[in-house]
Write an enzyme that holds these catalytic residues in place. Structure first.
Site, mmCIF file in Angstrom:
data_model
loop_
_atom_site.group_PDB
_atom_site.id
_atom_site.type_symbol
_atom_site.label_atom_id
_atom_site.label_comp_id
_atom_site.label_asym_id
_atom_site.label_seq_id
_atom_site.Cartn_x
_atom_site.Cartn_y
_atom_site.Cartn_z
ATOM 1 N N GLY A 51 -4.710 13.104 -4.088
ATOM 2 C CA GLY A 51 -5.607 13.889 -3.241
ATOM 3 C C GLY A 51 -6.455 14.815 -4.088
ATOM 4 O O GLY A 51 -6.117 15.094 -5.237
ATOM 5 N N CYS A 78 0.310 10.853 -8.228
ATOM 6 C CA CYS A 78 -0.618 11.944 -8.557
ATOM 7 C C CYS A 78 -0.327 13.219 -7.749
ATOM 8 O O CYS A 78 0.662 13.880 -7.990
ATOM 9 C CB CYS A 78 -2.049 11.442 -8.362
ATOM 10 S SG CYS A 78 -3.280 12.528 -9.055
ATOM 11 N N TYR A 79 -1.168 13.571 -6.771
ATOM 12 C CA TYR A 79 -0.936 14.787 -5.970
ATOM 13 C C TYR A 79 0.452 14.757 -5.336
ATOM 14 O O TYR A 79 1.116 15.787 -5.236
ATOM 15 C CB TYR A 79 -2.016 14.888 -4.887
ATOM 16 C CG TYR A 79 -1.971 16.169 -4.076
ATOM 17 C CD1 TYR A 79 -2.662 17.298 -4.501
ATOM 18 C CD2 TYR A 79 -1.242 16.244 -2.889
ATOM 19 C CE1 TYR A 79 -2.631 18.471 -3.764
ATOM 20 C CE2 TYR A 79 -1.198 17.419 -2.145
ATOM 21 C CZ TYR A 79 -1.899 18.528 -2.580
ATOM 22 O OH TYR A 79 -1.864 19.693 -1.846
ATOM 23 N N HIS A 165 -2.583 6.036 -11.235
ATOM 24 C CA HIS A 165 -2.779 5.315 -9.965
ATOM 25 C C HIS A 165 -2.445 3.825 -10.092
ATOM 26 O O HIS A 165 -3.286 3.045 -10.523
ATOM 27 C CB HIS A 165 -4.231 5.495 -9.492
ATOM 28 C CG HIS A 165 -4.512 6.895 -9.078
ATOM 29 N ND1 HIS A 165 -4.345 7.337 -7.791
ATOM 30 C CD2 HIS A 165 -4.873 7.980 -9.806
ATOM 31 C CE1 HIS A 165 -4.614 8.622 -7.735
ATOM 32 N NE2 HIS A 165 -4.940 9.038 -8.941
ATOM 33 N N GLU A 167 -2.316 1.721 -7.846
ATOM 34 C CA GLU A 167 -3.020 0.937 -6.836
ATOM 35 C C GLU A 167 -4.403 0.471 -7.278
ATOM 36 O O GLU A 167 -4.985 -0.392 -6.643
ATOM 37 C CB GLU A 167 -3.129 1.740 -5.533
ATOM 38 C CG GLU A 167 -4.082 2.944 -5.538
ATOM 39 C CD GLU A 167 -3.464 4.213 -6.135
ATOM 40 O OE1 GLU A 167 -2.467 4.114 -6.866
ATOM 41 O OE2 GLU A 167 -4.014 5.313 -5.885
ATOM 42 N N ASP A 221 -21.934 -7.787 2.916
ATOM 43 C CA ASP A 221 -21.179 -7.212 4.030
ATOM 44 C C ASP A 221 -21.842 -7.491 5.371
ATOM 45 O O ASP A 221 -21.197 -7.975 6.310
ATOM 46 C CB ASP A 221 -21.008 -5.696 3.839
ATOM 47 C CG ASP A 221 -20.399 -5.353 2.502
ATOM 48 O OD1 ASP A 221 -19.771 -6.253 1.910
ATOM 49 O OD2 ASP A 221 -20.547 -4.211 2.039
ATOM 50 N N LYS A 364 -14.382 -4.977 -0.671
ATOM 51 C CA LYS A 364 -15.412 -5.939 -1.027
ATOM 52 C C LYS A 364 -14.846 -7.324 -1.338
ATOM 53 O O LYS A 364 -15.341 -8.336 -0.854
ATOM 54 C CB LYS A 364 -16.177 -5.393 -2.236
ATOM 55 C CG LYS A 364 -17.390 -6.158 -2.623
ATOM 56 C CD LYS A 364 -18.399 -6.178 -1.508
ATOM 57 C CE LYS A 364 -19.630 -5.450 -1.813
ATOM 58 N NZ LYS A 364 -20.474 -5.123 -0.693
#
Ligand code: XMP
Length: 508
Positions: A51, A78-79, A165, A167, A221, A364
């Protein structure tokens, strides 16, 4: 299922996407009511996201500290790790700032969370604060040069923490870490592939007999979103392309050819001179976005009124919004606003049509897979993303007809040379930026003070993290020479070698 507590990180939703790919259901919740939600849902694992806030600041998001001690496997990112440390007797302070790639060394490899990881790996960081001491029971598994507590575990209680991170696409072995966590949670995986049939069915149900105006731009998109709607409701779908003069030249052609097989003819509205008049004198990037977004909606409303007069059943406005647009426009409670994406933040409240956004939860690369599944050709599916506000946000300062034409000319040179050298399919996005900085050059013995063009050529899959393309020097040379020689008023070309994070892809 795994619950993800969202502290507003840009990549909080990406955690759920990764877990979905790995075959796990997720549920994203806000920290305020986490304890009751967890007691209700009884997840097999908990992940705390990153965050933008600092744990020691007033009003920063926090959580009932009992949550951290529940008997459920937990992964703090992280946060999340900083907050655990802050609430459970550790210490967090402003520390060495790390944004982008960082090497970490593992000092212990016998943890279940490090299964299959090498001794050193490159991970992506994005933090200004650091944990100075961790709660008891935790030990260090890995450190970076600047951060001692980069990877920590409390094996006995199945609690794990990472400052980086896992992810994001560019963290090596990130998926492996998440997969290890899933095994620790003892979750049985199921297949979560995105099925176009379900999306088409949902659209049919939502729209019924109404008509849908589709805001199409020629990009991946909106073409995928438009095709899904066209497949769902056929001629009740009216694609509209607003040509405001800020798009690449091929946009209009893509729009007209993409819907041809479905026998749908898009409405094309030309507002190029009007758009430039609206941008006159505006130099601030957020004001530019708002001006373009508001004008876009104004034109749409104009068009809508005309179309509704012809056909009273128009009730929806389709947009190809995807998740990265949402999150950068402050899509969740604790997220920071990075920039107002014009198809998210710039829509005025009084807009009269209901929004239809079938891709809002997707990334995407997922949209591309979906595009292939519904039969769109490869040249559309793999098209470079192009921002809604178009060339305007690649021209620092005021957008004039003259600067727009230079940007367009330089853009074509970059695309052409990348294509000739076989690089085009490998890069995610490429563009020149009219920087509004000026420098000296000598052209034909005369001194000349012209504008500096920066090249941004980058690789990414899901937009959330990027790295710059390692183009050959000779190719960079050709592009640079062509731009300074062929585009009037350009004195210099520089290459942008900044990763995201910290730098966003676009300069504005
Ligand atoms: P950034 O610069 O935020 O870009 O890293 C991420 C992706 O979003 C596109 N982009 C925009 N798209 N409206 C849009 O529709 C916008 O205001 C906007 N700003 C950036 C950018 O081109 C990239 O694909």
């Amino acid at each position: 299922m795994i619950i993800i507590v969202d502290f507003g990180g840009q990549t909080a939703h990406l955690i759920s996407r990764r877990l979905r790919d790995l075959g796990v259901s997720t549920h994203l919740i806000e920290p305020e009511n986490a304890l009751s939600e967890i007691e209700k849902v009884k997840p097999q694992g908990l992940i705390f996201s990153g965050g933008p806030a600092s744990v020691y600041e007033k009003n920063s998001p926090t959580i009932d500290k009992k949550v951290f001690s529940l008997n459920i496997p937990m992964l703090d990112i992280c946060y999340g790790l900083q907050l655990r440390s802050h609430l459970l007797g550790g210490k967090v302070k402003p520390g060495t700032k790390e944004y982008g790639p960082v090497k970490i060394k593992l000092v212990k490899q016998d943890s279940k969370i490090t299964k299959g990881l090498p001794k050193t790996l490159t991970v992506w960081m994005s933090h200004g604060d650091s944990v100075l001491s961790i709660p008891k029971n935790f030990t260090i598994v890995g450190s970076s040069e600047n951060v001692r507590y980069a990877f920590v575990t409390d094996e006995k209680n199945k609690k794990y923490g990472v400052q980086f991170h896992p992810e994001v696409e560019h963290t090596e072995f990130g998926n492996q870490i998440l997969d290890n966590f899933i095994s620790i949670c003892g979750i049985k995986k199921i297949n979560h592939t995105i099925d176009p049939k379900t999306i088409i069915q949902d659209i049919k149900q939502k729209v019924g007999n109404a008509y849908v105006i589709g805001a199409v731009s020629g990009g991946v998109d909106s073409t995928v979103a438009g095709t899904l709607v066209a497949k769902a409701i056929g001629k009740q779908f009216i694609p509209v392309f607003v040509n405001n003069g800020l798009m690449r030249d091929d946009a209009e052609l893509t729009v007209t050819t993409a819907f041809k097989p479905l026998r749908i003819k898009p409405v094309v509205v030309h507002v190029e001179p009007e758009m430039l008049r609206k941008l006159k004198g505006i130099t601030d990037s957020e004001k530019k976005r708002k001006a373009i977004g508001n004008f876009y909606v104004e034109v749409f409303e104009r068009e809508m009124k005309r179309l509704v007069l012809k056909n009273q059943a128009v009730k929806f406005l389709l947009q190809g919004t995807i998740y990265s647009d949402v999150i950068e426009s402050k899509g969740t409670k604790h997220a920071s606003k990075i920039k107002s994406h014009h198809n998210v933040g710039g829509l005025p409240k009084e807009m009269k049509l209901q929004l239809l956004e079938p891709l809002r939860e997707l990334y995407k690369d997922e949209v591309r897979v979906l595009g292939r599944k519904i039969g769109l050709p490869e040249n559309i599916v793999m098209k470079q993303p192009f921002p809604g506000p178009g060339y305007a946000i690649r021209i620092r300062g005021e957008v004039t007809a003259d600067r727009l034409s230079k940007e367009r000319q330089a853009d074509k040179i970059v695309i052409k040379e990348l294509e000739k050298a076989g690089w085009l399919p490998k890069v995610f996005i490429s563009f020149p930026v009219m920087t509004d900085a000026h420098s000296t050059a000598v052209k034909g013995d005369g001194r000349f003070f012209g504008e500096v063009v920066a090249l941004r050529i980058i690789e990414s899959k899901d937009i959330m993290t990027t790295t710059w393309s390692r183009l050959e020097y000779d190719l960079l040379q050709v592009i640079s020479s062509r731009i300074v020689n062929e585009v009037p008023g350009i004195s210099r070309v520089v290459y942008d070698i900044t990763t995201k994070p910290p730098a966003t892809m676009e300069w504005e």
